[in-house]
Design an enzyme around this catalytic site. Structure first.
Site, mmCIF file in Angstrom:
data_model
loop_
_atom_site.group_PDB
_atom_site.id
_atom_site.type_symbol
_atom_site.label_atom_id
_atom_site.label_comp_id
_atom_site.label_asym_id
_atom_site.label_seq_id
_atom_site.Cartn_x
_atom_site.Cartn_y
_atom_site.Cartn_z
ATOM 1 N N SER A 158 4.768 9.993 -14.978
ATOM 2 C CA SER A 158 4.330 11.344 -14.673
ATOM 3 C C SER A 158 3.033 11.620 -15.443
ATOM 4 O O SER A 158 2.199 10.732 -15.601
ATOM 5 C CB SER A 158 5.435 12.348 -15.024
ATOM 6 N N ASN A 175 4.009 2.981 -11.739
ATOM 7 C CA ASN A 175 2.845 3.330 -12.531
ATOM 8 C C ASN A 175 1.627 3.748 -11.699
ATOM 9 O O ASN A 175 0.802 4.535 -12.158
ATOM 10 C CB ASN A 175 2.494 2.124 -13.417
ATOM 11 N N LYS A 184 3.021 15.014 -9.938
ATOM 12 C CA LYS A 184 3.540 14.535 -11.223
ATOM 13 C C LYS A 184 4.873 15.210 -11.571
ATOM 14 O O LYS A 184 5.730 14.588 -12.199
ATOM 15 C CB LYS A 184 2.512 14.765 -12.316
ATOM 16 N N TYR A 219 -2.149 17.594 -7.447
ATOM 17 C CA TYR A 219 -1.887 16.490 -8.372
ATOM 18 C C TYR A 219 -0.745 16.844 -9.316
ATOM 19 O O TYR A 219 0.173 16.041 -9.526
ATOM 20 C CB TYR A 219 -3.147 16.157 -9.178
ATOM 21 N N ASP A 224 0.876 -1.177 0.000
ATOM 22 C CA ASP A 224 0.000 0.000 0.000
ATOM 23 C C ASP A 224 0.911 1.224 0.000
ATOM 24 O O ASP A 224 1.528 1.549 1.014
ATOM 25 C CB ASP A 224 -0.901 -0.001 1.232
#
Length: 342
Positions: free
Chosen positions: A175, A119, A213, A209, A92
């Protein structure tokens, strides 16, 4: 034009037919039982690879195994009598305490690792969502969790590279085109990334977010530098280093996956977004290109764009990497923050 090209990319040149037989090679994919990760695992398995799927849900893994074994995809033509193997690694990424025990267990019977795809990801969860250790959920999962996993896998990757063809052992950091909307001036607001951070709680969810990335880009770039420096030397020539691990970040593309599960509710917005989304199998090709294509052996520290092309990170993030040492700064911060879990 670069953004437009990534949103509406040309047809892929590298496809499943270009993947060699992978018997004897070992691969690890986080989040490999759904979305783009599933497509990567499907191709690796049907080409004979030993595929370790890392995630937190064994039931999701079991369902994925049935799907992968029963469906090789529309473009993949292989001898299904000699497929690879599939294994589950319970991790996790939003709970750092789960990562080291899982890796230690894996290392009991895994003696090489050819390519790892970081990923798995979280995108725009409910506001205020946090990891077990108190990080904003996207940052903690997409960056911190993957950093700790990578740190623990580095010795195996390095050892595998030392005995492999140059450029074939790789670490792929997934990313997104959204890194181009990360905080300026250099992509990371370093005052917002610690545990239980008050500033992060006030930032817009999409900014958080995008920052995560950008974090993946920074980690790939910094590891590219470190992997060369840490490569073992040759026994025959102590002045010559053996092959190192190739590190690449990428934008898989704007895809129809379950990553958008939290970003629904506005029907008009959903319709408009759907017009620029592509099939997840094409995103799988982007990731497979980065991990397996012969030419990407020379992409150490590079960035791949849909659906399998060399690209460039956004200029201000690149400037931070080249002139401000942002990759090294982030790496050192994360080293300190995960030390109790490593």
């Amino acid at each position: 034009m670069s953004t437009y090209s990534q949103m509406f990319p040309p047809k892929p040149v590298f496809t499943e037919k270009d993947i060699p037989i992978l018997s004897g090679k070992v691969f690890l994919v986080t989040g490999g039982y759904s979305g783009v990760g599933l497509e990567v695992c499907r191709a690796l398995y049907h080409k004979g690879g030993r595929v370790i799927i890392a995630g937190r849900s064994e039931s999701s893994y079991t369902a994925a195994v049935e799907e992968i074994r029963g469906n090789c995809g529309d473009r993949l033509t292989v001898d299904l009598s000699t497929p690879g193997s599939l294994e589950f690694l319970c991790i996790d990424l939003a709970d750092l305490t789960t990562i080291k025990p899982a890796v230690e267990k894996m290392l009991e019977n895994v003696k090489r690792l050819d390519v790892v795809w970081y990923n798995a990801g979280v995108m725009v969860p409910p506001a205020g969502s946090k990891t077990k250790q108190g990080y904003e959920l996207q940052w903690g999962t997409n960056v911190v969790g993957h950093f700790l996993l990578h740190k623990l896998l580095c010795p195996l990757l390095t050892a595998t590279a030392a005995g492999s063809e140059a450029g074939t052992v790789r670490a792929i950091f997934v990313s997104s085109i959204m890194h181009t909307y990360s905080p300026k001036p250099y992509g990371i607001d370093f005052d917002s990334i610690s545990r239980d951070n008050e500033k992060a709680s006030k930032m817009a969810i999409w900014n958080l977010y995008s920052q995560s990335k950008a974090g993946d880009v920074l980690l790939a770039d910094e590891y590219a530098k470190r992997s060369v420096a840490l490569a073992p030397v040759s026994n025959e020539d102590p002045a010559k280093k053996k092959p190192h691990v190739v590190s690449i970040s990428l934008n898989p593309g704007n895809l129809k996956t379950n990553l958008q599960r939290h970003s629904t509710g506005n029907k008009i917005k959903e319709f408009l977004v759907s017009m620029i989304l592509h099939e997840q199998s094409l995103g799988g090709l982007t990731e497979l290109y980065a991990g397996l294509a012969p030419e990407t052996a020379d992409y150490n520290g590079g960035y791949v764009v849909p659906f399998g092309r060399k690209g460039s990170v956004v200029s201000y993030v690149k400037k931070g990497l080249t002139s401000e040492g942002t990759g090294a700064k982030l790496w050192e911060i994360l080293e300190e923050e995960v030390k109790d879990f490593a």
